[in-house]
Design an enzyme around this catalytic site. Structure first.
Site, PDB file in Angstrom:
ATOM      1  N   HIS A  76      23.366  76.192 -16.342  1.00 47.89           N
ATOM      2  CA  HIS A  76      24.072  75.042 -15.742  1.00 47.89           C
ATOM      3  C   HIS A  76      23.470  73.733 -16.259  1.00 47.89           C
ATOM      4  CE1 HIS A  76      24.799  77.926 -12.166  1.00 47.89           C
ATOM      5  NE2 HIS A  76      25.975  77.716 -12.707  1.00 47.89           N
TER       6      HIS A  76
ATOM      7  N   LYS B  18      30.950  82.462  -1.533  1.00 44.71           N
ATOM      8  CA  LYS B  18      31.204  83.898  -1.608  1.00 44.71           C
ATOM      9  C   LYS B  18      30.395  84.603  -0.545  1.00 44.71           C
ATOM     10  CE  LYS B  18      31.954  82.988  -6.398  1.00 44.71           C
ATOM     11  NZ  LYS B  18      31.288  82.772  -7.662  1.00 44.71           N
TER      12      LYS B  18
ATOM     13  N   ARG C  41      30.880  80.808 -21.595  1.00 41.47           N
ATOM     14  CA  ARG C  41      29.852  81.639 -22.232  1.00 41.47           C
ATOM     15  C   ARG C  41      30.453  82.652 -23.198  1.00 41.47           C
ATOM     16  NH1 ARG C  41      27.691  82.630 -16.344  1.00 41.47           N
ATOM     17  NH2 ARG C  41      29.915  82.244 -16.137  1.00 41.47           N
TER      18      ARG C  41
ATOM     19  N   SER D  48      24.162  83.090 -12.135  1.00 41.94           N
ATOM     20  CA  SER D  48      23.411  83.041 -10.876  1.00 41.94           C
ATOM     21  C   SER D  48      23.300  84.420 -10.233  1.00 41.94           C
ATOM     22  CB  SER D  48      24.079  82.074  -9.903  1.00 41.94           C
ATOM     23  OG  SER D  48      24.139  80.790 -10.470  1.00 41.94           O
TER      24      SER D  48
HETATM   25  P1  ADP Z   1      31.655  79.540 -10.310  1.00 42.79           P
HETATM   26  O1  ADP Z   1      31.418  80.435  -9.134  1.00 42.79           O
HETATM   27  O2  ADP Z   1      32.680  78.490 -10.136  1.00 42.79           O
HETATM   28  O3  ADP Z   1      31.764  80.272 -11.617  1.00 42.79           O
HETATM   29  P2  ADP Z   1      29.044  78.791 -11.133  1.00 42.79           P
HETATM   30  O4  ADP Z   1      28.091  77.914 -10.445  1.00 42.79           O
HETATM   31  O5  ADP Z   1      28.620  80.191 -11.388  1.00 42.79           O
HETATM   32  O6  ADP Z   1      30.361  78.678 -10.331  1.00 42.79           O
HETATM   33  O7  ADP Z   1      29.429  78.134 -12.501  1.00 42.79           O
HETATM   34  C1  ADP Z   1      29.959  76.858 -12.613  1.00 42.79           C
HETATM   35  C2  ADP Z   1      30.370  76.645 -14.040  1.00 42.79           C
HETATM   36  O8  ADP Z   1      29.231  76.748 -14.876  1.00 42.79           O
HETATM   37  C3  ADP Z   1      31.377  77.670 -14.569  1.00 42.79           C
HETATM   38  O9  ADP Z   1      32.257  77.006 -15.439  1.00 42.79           O
HETATM   39  C4  ADP Z   1      30.526  78.640 -15.322  1.00 42.79           C
HETATM   40  O10 ADP Z   1      31.239  79.226 -16.390  1.00 42.79           O
HETATM   41  C5  ADP Z   1      29.447  77.708 -15.858  1.00 42.79           C
HETATM   42  N1  ADP Z   1      28.207  78.439 -16.130  1.00 42.79           N
HETATM   43  C6  ADP Z   1      27.504  79.233 -15.312  1.00 42.79           C
HETATM   44  N2  ADP Z   1      26.417  79.750 -15.929  1.00 42.79           N
HETATM   45  C7  ADP Z   1      26.439  79.248 -17.192  1.00 42.79           C
HETATM   46  C8  ADP Z   1      25.618  79.424 -18.342  1.00 42.79           C
HETATM   47  N3  ADP Z   1      24.559  80.232 -18.350  1.00 42.79           N
HETATM   48  N4  ADP Z   1      25.958  78.754 -19.453  1.00 42.79           N
HETATM   49  C9  ADP Z   1      27.061  77.971 -19.465  1.00 42.79           C
HETATM   50  N5  ADP Z   1      27.883  77.773 -18.439  1.00 42.79           N
HETATM   51  C10 ADP Z   1      27.584  78.412 -17.315  1.00 42.79           C
END
Ligand code: ADP
Length: 160
Positions: free
Chosen positions: A17, A41, A91, A129
């Site tokens: 992130h 969630k 990703r 995450s």
């Molecule tokens: P969501 O539940 O909306 O996917 P996240 O917090 O997991 O929320 O992710 C928010 C955004 O960040 C999403 O667009 C996700 O693809 C991106 N994201 C999460 N982890 C990574 C990572 N390791 N590298 C790049 N983008 C990421």
């Protein structure tokens, strides 16, 4: 003044992130990292307040980035803040189906708000995450994938 929103669950924020935050902070005058509470969630680990504290600590060095949370529809929240863009991270090809669906719906809901996809450094492409929560729960070391405060909080959470 161009403002963008980076919405997500951030349970917890990872270096993946942060990589996206750093890239987006260079493209916009202001970036708001938003915990989308409507997306909570069932397997959530941290409360919204805990997540915001960890985001705040991780983004301290970026002067134009700030944390927030909302229960509103993301495009409505963005409009209220006069933001012109939503940032999402991509990703793998497997992310695309979901992300395109969401971007398409958001465009339908508000055609003036643009979704911008950014790609992280390769070393973070396998990071999310969920895997962090699962490994930390079983006592595995994830320190190199998360900001310092997150590493600390994970240890506190799973202390026996
Ligand atoms: P969501 O539940 O909306 O996917 P996240 O917090 O997991 O929320 O992710 C928010 C955004 O960040 C999403 O667009 C996700 O693809 C991106 N994201 C999460 N982890 C990574 C990572 N390791 N590298 C790049 N983008 C990421």
């Amino acid at each position: 003044m161009k403002t963008a929103i980076y919405p997500g669950t951030f349970d917890p924020i990872t270096k993946g992130h942060l990589d996206i935050i750093e890239r987006a902070s260079k493209l916009f005058d202001k970036l708001i990292v938003t915990v989308a509470e409507n997306k909570l969630k069932k397997d959530e680990l941290f409360t919204v307040e805990e997540r915001l504290e960890m985001i705040q600590s991780a983004i301290e060095r970026y002067k134009n980035v700030e944390p927030s949370s909302t229960k509103e529809l993301t495009v409505d929240y963005a409009k209220g803040l006069n933001a012109c863009a939503l940032i999402r991270g991509l990703r793998f090809v497997s992310d695309i189906e979901n992300e395109f669906q969401m971007a398409w719906m958001n465009r339908h809901l508000n055609k003036d708000i643009v979704t911008v996809f950014l790609m992280p450094n390769e070393k973070y492409t396998h990071l999310n995450s969920t895997i962090i929560r699962e490994v930390a729960k079983l006592g595995g070391n994830v320190d190199s994938f998360v900001p310092n405060l997150v590493a600390e909080r994970l240890k506190e959470k799973f202390k026996k």
